[in-house]
Design a protein around this motif. Structure first.
Motif, PDB file in Angstrom:
ATOM      1  N   THR A  41      49.353  -0.279  32.951  1.00 37.25           N
ATOM      2  CA  THR A  41      49.367   0.476  34.217  1.00 37.25           C
ATOM      3  C   THR A  41      49.688   1.942  33.938  1.00 37.25           C
ATOM      4  N   ALA A  42      50.672   2.179  33.082  1.00 35.93           N
ATOM      5  CA  ALA A  42      51.056   3.566  32.781  1.00 35.93           C
ATOM      6  C   ALA A  42      49.898   4.305  32.111  1.00 35.93           C
ATOM      7  N   ILE A  43      49.203   3.636  31.199  1.00 36.04           N
ATOM      8  CA  ILE A  43      48.077   4.282  30.496  1.00 36.04           C
ATOM      9  C   ILE A  43      46.950   4.582  31.497  1.00 36.04           C
ATOM     10  N   GLY A  44      46.676   3.637  32.398  1.00 37.24           N
ATOM     11  CA  GLY A  44      45.648   3.853  33.433  1.00 37.24           C
ATOM     12  C   GLY A  44      45.985   5.062  34.295  1.00 37.24           C
ATOM     13  N   GLN A  45      47.279   5.157  34.672  1.00 37.76           N
ATOM     14  CA  GLN A  45      47.697   6.293  35.524  1.00 37.76           C
ATOM     15  C   GLN A  45      47.571   7.606  34.758  1.00 37.76           C
ATOM     16  N   LYS A  46      47.988   7.576  33.501  1.00 41.50           N
ATOM     17  CA  LYS A  46      47.938   8.799  32.692  1.00 41.50           C
ATOM     18  C   LYS A  46      46.515   9.368  32.621  1.00 41.50           C
ATOM     19  N   TYR A  47      45.527   8.489  32.469  1.00 42.96           N
ATOM     20  CA  TYR A  47      44.141   8.961  32.316  1.00 42.96           C
ATOM     21  C   TYR A  47      43.353   8.927  33.628  1.00 42.96           C
ATOM     22  N   GLY A  48      43.992   8.495  34.716  1.00 45.61           N
ATOM     23  CA  GLY A  48      43.277   8.403  35.989  1.00 45.61           C
ATOM     24  C   GLY A  48      42.129   7.396  35.926  1.00 45.61           C
ATOM     25  N   LEU A  49      42.374   6.252  35.266  1.00 42.93           N
ATOM     26  CA  LEU A  49      41.323   5.239  35.112  1.00 42.93           C
ATOM     27  C   LEU A  49      41.689   3.971  35.878  1.00 42.93           C
ATOM     28  N   LEU A  50      40.677   3.331  36.425  1.00 43.36           N
ATOM     29  CA  LEU A  50      40.920   2.038  37.075  1.00 43.36           C
ATOM     30  C   LEU A  50      40.858   0.944  35.997  1.00 43.36           C
ATOM     31  N   ILE A  51      41.964   0.259  35.806  1.00 48.55           N
ATOM     32  CA  ILE A  51      42.003  -0.822  34.811  1.00 48.55           C
ATOM     33  C   ILE A  51      42.279  -2.139  35.534  1.00 48.55           C
TER      34      ILE A  51
END
Ligand code: 2HG
Ligand code: ZN
Length: 462
Positions: free
Chosen positions: A356-366
């Protein structure tokens, strides 16, 4: 392009109808479920191991790549002919040769569709446990090549746990038998295990001997819905803590639920944020007791609704929804990067937090779903072409987090093209070099499925 003289030679081996060279035919064999594609020069459809052997002898002589292919449902680019050459489609070798209820084994050709085989053995009161989500389409040979896992691995293990022996054509054309028709065999190196999961790079499987189990007396399933993913994760730990091993223990997050609901045009979850699907099997009193225990665990973990599948058709309905997630995700974005990281089961909440943190950092839907009982999470990064560079960075960070948590970058889809750049991160230089020496020993000219597992250049070919 193949020289006309080679086309003629291949037609002599296969019969003219079983060598495809027209553009339309080549396109049909150019891709797998990753959406990666590359045109082969020809498609060969052998009907026997001897034909496979003749083709490999010719390919070695002429240094032509040969790419074995099942049904093209692979998730890591394993059957994509990145260097052109001949796609060796095993689709015509599709016979169930034997089902032996006394020795509890079966012998099949590689092109048998896994779901068809499961049905045939079940009709005889037997069970072939490996159950990839794509079982309606994927083939037994493809399952062996990738060591497919699937929905029932939590209790029963994966493809390698059911293969007793193989008939294999080595890259240089020799036909070998590995393993035996017995429950045990330690005669020499375990070549069966070496070939399983080698992603079509070490040999072409032409026959598979598998172990069967008695069909369990009853199978029961339920779905449980949670207001948050943490609740579902608590229930997963709670179920194993109560010493129950369900035969399937799957989780589906909010985005995957919405996608599958849109795809099937059906409200499955009543707006819940997470779903667990749990299936148990065994004698009726046991499954009844386990189901009640699982319900109690789910309630304690915060489930807002629990639905038992009361009939076989209700049960099939649940699994249809689960098996539809992968195609359904394409309703969100045109592309998905399908990862299949696996962590020790107890670390699922940690890896989900990191993702979740990585998705938020890059603005990606995971989107996350999959085999929670195995710790095997299908982390799907949903992308447009413009998102690809940052998605690639996100994938690397997800793999780093996975390895920090003592997991593995691929639980069941294999390395193929998609993860070749990352394999060294997990196995290290000495193991990588040992793997390459095995490849060199069995395939000195590197004609069999070149470009897979080991990185050839810096770009990752995604
Ligand atoms: C599944 O379990 C398959 O549904 C596909 O392994 C997963 O699309 C995926 O990421
Ligand atoms: Zn899966």
């Amino acid at each position: 392009m193949l020289k006309p003289s080679l086309v003629k030679e291949l037609k002599n081996i296969l019969g003219p109808a079983n060598l495809f060279t027209s553009h339309e035919e080549l396109v049909a064999y150019s891709y797998d479920a990753t959406q990666k594609e590359s045109l082969p020069w020809a498609v060969a459809r052998p009907a026997a191991a001897q034909e496979v052997s003749d083709i490999l002898v010719l390919a070695n002589r002429e240094l032509i790549p040969v790419v074995p292919r099942g049904a093209g449902t692979g998730m890591s680019g394993g059957s994509v002919p990145v260097h052109g050459g001949i796609v060796l489609s095993l689709e015509r070798m599709n016979k169930i040769l034997e089902i032996d209820g006394n020795d509890l084994l079966a012998v099949v050709e590689p092109g048998v569709v896994t779901g068809d085989f499961q049905r045939e053995v079940e009709a005889r009161g037997l069970l072939y446990p490996p159950d990839p989500a794509s079982s309606r389409f994927c083939t037994m040979g493809g399952n062996v090549a990738e060591c497919a896992g699937g929905l029932r691995a939590v209790k029963y293990g994966v493809t390698k746990d059911y293969v007793l022996g193989l008939e294999v054509v080595l890259p240089t054309g020799e036909l070998i038998q590995t393993g035996a028709r017995t429950a045990k065999s330690v005669a020499g190196y375990d070549l069966t295990r070496l070939i399983i999961g080698s992603e079509g790079t070490l040999g072409v499987v032409t026959k598979i001997i598998v172990r069967l189990l008695p069909l369990p007396e009853t199978v029961r399933a339920l779905s449980a819905f949670f207001p948050d993913i943490e609740g579902a994760a608590r229930a997963v730990s709670g179920i194993t803590a109560s010493r129950i091993i369900p035969r399937a223990l799957e989780f589906v997050d909010r985005e995957a639920l919405r996608a599958v609901e849109n795809y099937l045009k059906e409200d499955i979850s009543g707006g819940a944020a997470a779903m667990l699907l749990v299936e148990v099997d065994g004698p009726a009193p046991t499954t009844e007791r386990e189901l009640a225990q699982i319900e109690a665990v789910c309630r304690k973990a915060g489930a807002v609704r629990i639905a038992r599948a009361e009939t076989d058709s209700e049960r099939e309905h649940i699994w249809k929804a689960r098996r539809s997630i992968s195609p359904a995700l394409y309703t969100i974005k045109p592309k998905k990067m399908s990862e299949d990281i696996v962590v020790p089961r107890s670390r699922i909440p940690d890896i989900l937090r990191e993702i979740t943190a990585i998705g938020q950092k890059y603005g990606l839907l995971i989107v996350n779903f999959g085999h929670a009982g195995d710790g095997n999470i299908h982390t799907n990064i949903m992308v447009d072409d413009a998102d690809l560079p940052k998605a690639e960075r996100a994938v690397k960070e997800i793999f780093e987090a996975t390895l920090r948590l003592k997991g593995s970058i691929s639980g069941e889809h294999g390395i193929g093209l998609s993860k070749a750049a990352y394999l060294p991160m997990e196995v290290g230089p000495a193991a990588l070099a040992a793997m390459k020496r095995i490849k060199d020993a069995l395939d000195p000219n590197h004609i069999l499925n070149p470009g897979k597992i080991f990185l050839e250049k810096e770009a990752t070919n995604r």
